[in-house]
Design an enzyme around this catalytic site. Structure first.
Site, PDB file in Angstrom:
ATOM      1  CE  LYS A  86      -3.593   0.111   2.694  1.00  0.00           C
ATOM      2  NZ  LYS A  86      -4.373   0.054   3.966  1.00  0.00           N
TER       3      LYS A  86
HETATM    4  O1  G3P Z   1      -8.289   1.400   6.205  1.00  0.00           O
HETATM    5  C1  G3P Z   1      -8.906   2.629   6.422  1.00  0.00           C
HETATM    6  C2  G3P Z   1      -9.078   2.895   7.849  1.00  0.00           C
HETATM    7  O2  G3P Z   1      -7.945   2.712   8.621  1.00  0.00           O
HETATM    8  C3  G3P Z   1      -9.676   4.215   8.112  1.00  0.00           C
HETATM    9  O3  G3P Z   1     -10.802   3.879   8.772  1.00  0.00           O
HETATM   10  O4  G3P Z   1     -12.729   4.174  10.211  1.00  0.00           O
HETATM   11  O5  G3P Z   1     -10.561   5.310  10.774  1.00  0.00           O
HETATM   12  O6  G3P Z   1     -11.910   6.074   8.833  1.00  0.00           O
HETATM   13  P1  G3P Z   1     -11.535   4.933   9.698  1.00  0.00           P
END
Ligand code: G3P
Length: 222
Positions: A86
């Protein structure tokens, strides 16, 4: 449809992999830190997830410059054949993604927020883009249209849209309804996707009826 665990918590992820419920695991530096780990843990995580049956293990490169980003990406790529590296979808990240791809390393451009970025990623022919659905919605955008547009534009290319920041079963289902075929979510969200109270009630009733009828047949045996 392919589901991935967005987590580095081996206690939660490994049983899901062993049971064959998910295709692989996605991580990023925030997830690694949240789960009390550091980048030094990445090789061990790769081995544990691979041994549990992950087809694809996504790990994120970091670096303050293009050269550092490429060096870290190369280190991660060497973990093994299940790796997808990534890279953030920054201008440096696009350049590093291109370089990795030329070396036959599978690449995901992450934290993609615009259709323009997704279009550029597809022009490079990278394997995946990861839009952050929940964060798009948080910022007041119509996250669903954005992600749907990415899915539509990229459908004729080799680049898949793997949607991240998916925080509820309903969000996952809505994305699926709009053409999304690759979703990563934290383990509690994935587990909740399998649950419905009405199904639990029906299953309990089946058990009760089956128990009663086997009791009756036991009573008629000689
Ligand atoms: O993989 C994406 C993630 O880490 C972000 O998720 O829920 O923190 O926006 P969130």
């Amino acid at each position: 449809m392919k589901l991935y665990a967005d987590s580095a918590d081996t206690a939660q992820v490994v049983p899901m992999l062993r049971d064959g419920l998910i295709r692989g695991v996605t991580t990023n530096p925030s997830i690694i830190a949240r789960d009390g780990l550091t980048r030094n843990d990445l090789p061990r995580l790769y081995d544990e997830f691979g041994a549990a049956g992950a087809d694809e293990i996504f790990m994120q490169a970091t670096g303050g410059s293009r050269a550092e980003l490429l060096a870290d990406a190369s280190r991660i790529a060497d973990f093994g054949h299940r790796i997808v590296v990534k890279v953030p979808a920054t201008p440096d990240g696009f350049r590093v993604a291109r370089e990795l791809q030329q070396r036959d390393v599978r690449v995901l451009l992450t934290a993609v927020y615009s259709l323009a970025q997704a279009t550029f990623a597809a022009a490079l022919g990278v394997d995946y883009v990861a839009p952050y659905f929940g964060r798009l919605v948080d910022s007041g955008e119509d996250g669903l249209s954005k992600v749907s547009n990415m899915t539509q534009v990229l459908s004729s290319t080799r680049t898949r849209v793997l949607v991240a920041s998916v925080r509820s079963p309903n969000a996952a289902a809505t994305l699926a309804l709009n053409g999304v075929s690759h979703i990563t979510a934290d383990v509690p969200v994935l587990l909740a996707m399998m649950l419905d109270p009405a199904t639990e009630q029906s299953a309990a009733e089946f058990e009760r009826v089956a128990g009663e009828s086997s009791h009756r047949s036991a009573g008629t045996e000689h």
